[in-house]
Design a protein around this motif. Structure first.
Motif, PDB file in Angstrom:
ATOM      1  N   LEU A 177      58.026  53.339  49.975  1.00 34.56           N
ATOM      2  CA  LEU A 177      56.619  53.154  50.235  1.00 34.56           C
ATOM      3  C   LEU A 177      56.156  52.760  51.763  1.00 34.56           C
ATOM      4  O   LEU A 177      55.033  53.038  51.977  1.00 34.56           O
TER       5      LEU A 177
ATOM      6  N   VAL B   8      56.877  53.623  54.314  1.00 29.36           N
ATOM      7  CA  VAL B   8      56.379  54.704  55.275  1.00 29.36           C
ATOM      8  C   VAL B   8      55.034  54.632  55.386  1.00 29.36           C
ATOM      9  O   VAL B   8      54.412  54.829  56.666  1.00 29.36           O
ATOM     10  N   TYR B   9      54.236  53.953  54.319  1.00 31.13           N
ATOM     11  CA  TYR B   9      52.755  54.377  54.376  1.00 31.13           C
ATOM     12  C   TYR B   9      52.312  53.068  55.548  1.00 31.13           C
ATOM     13  O   TYR B   9      51.232  53.047  55.860  1.00 31.13           O
TER      14      TYR B   9
ATOM     15  N   PRO C 115      52.460  52.025  58.524  1.00 28.13           N
ATOM     16  CA  PRO C 115      51.621  52.114  59.839  1.00 28.13           C
ATOM     17  C   PRO C 115      50.394  52.975  59.698  1.00 28.13           C
ATOM     18  O   PRO C 115      49.509  52.541  60.246  1.00 28.13           O
ATOM     19  N   VAL C 116      50.570  54.033  58.795  1.00 26.38           N
ATOM     20  CA  VAL C 116      49.187  54.612  58.430  1.00 26.38           C
ATOM     21  C   VAL C 116      47.953  53.697  58.068  1.00 26.38           C
ATOM     22  O   VAL C 116      46.992  53.628  58.376  1.00 26.38           O
TER      23      VAL C 116
END
Lengths: 123, 171
Positions: free
Chosen positions: B137, B139-140, B142-143
């Motif tokens: 998770l 990966v989330y 930076p967003v």
């Protein structure tokens, strides 16, 4: 408008640079996933199902009751999505289809995650 | 920090009103469809009240208002299963606000707010990674960080004007 003072300029610069770094990090992180084809459905870290999307010939739906709520997962050749959920926000449905690498679908209220397993990343 | 000249009764009344407003804003926002379909990305308008309370009333009072809003918000609008995520986000953001309001002047409240919003999202993501046991998770991150900066600047500017308006009222 008044002239911006130095500290304001520094703050703006810091935040802009931070955002740029994040954009870079996102592109790198998303690349790590590779192009896996195995979708893993899990609730609270426990694996419920594992589907090789490259072997799916015909689309079908799975109904999942996570204990927190109900989701309908749509499996099709090469992609997977959540089509129905009884959670309040429905963000998982709005996230659309997941195929190849991409950010995992999460339904927070139901603690449900659908991720495509890549080579390097633990998912 | 905070205006000590307010009488006890007035402080209590103001706390109650701010809690009610925060809860109202929170629930209203929950009804709006999410502009971006990414879990954790939201405007976080209720934080305008947390920041305002911290400047007008003080740290302790802002903490109480935040806690009440999170618990009641999960009861009324969200679901109990998301309480852990918002609580962790709330604690992270609160600590960040407490620290930064010491160093950053009110004029740049938007900077405090932006950093706190990023901290909120970090806390929320950390809770999700721990509860859902999925390191992927990340990966989330930076967003959520960028979304925190944008929404944080916005709520910070709003809070600055609200604080000014409240001071002008001389409660």
């Amino acid at each position: 408008m008044r002239m911006m003072d130095r500290r304001t300029k520094i703050w703006i610069l810091v935040l802009v640079v931070f955002c740029a770094l994040c954009a870079g990090a996102f592109l790198i992180l998303r690349g790590i996933g590779g192009d896996g084809t195995v979708a893993v459905i899990s609730v609270d870290g426990e694996e419920l199902d594992r589907i090789d999307l490259s072997r799916v010939k015909e689309s079908y739906d799975i109904e999942i009751d996570t204990g927190y709520g109900r989701n309908v997962v749509h499996v099709e050749p090469g992609a997977i999505s959540v089509t129905e959920a009884d959670c309040p926000d429905k963000i998982c449905v709005a996230m659309g289809r997941l195929q190849g690498s991409g950010i995992p679908i999460i339904c927070m209220p139901h603690h449900l995650i659908i991720a495509i397993e890549g080579d390097g990343i633990d998912g | 920090m905070g205006d000590r000249s307010l009488s006890k009764t007035r402080r209590l009344a103001l706390m109650a009103v701010l809690t009610a407003i925060a809860l109202g804003i929170f629930m209203l926002e929950a009804q709006l469809p999410s502009p971006v379909p990414i879990p954790g990305v939201k405007l976080g308008l209720a934080n305008i009240i947390t920041l305002t309370a911290m400047l007008i009333l003080g740290r302790r009072e802002a903490g109480v208002i935040l806690l009440l809003r999170i618990v009641m918000g999960a009861m009324f609008a969200g679901s109990p299963s998301t309480l852990i995520f918002s609580a962790m986000g709330g604690v992270f953001a609160y600590l960040c606000m407490c620290l930064l309001t010491r160093f950053i002047p009110e004029e740049r409240l938007w900077a405090t707010s932006a950093v706190s919003a990023v901290a909120h999202n970090a806390g929320q993501l950390l809770a999700s990674i721990l509860v859902l046991r999925t390191p992927g998770l990340l990966v989330y991150a930076p967003v959520l960080a960028v979304s925190g900066v944008i929404t944080g600047v916005f709520t910070g500017v709003a809070a600055k004007y609200l604080v000014r308006a409240l001071r002008r009222l001389r409660l």
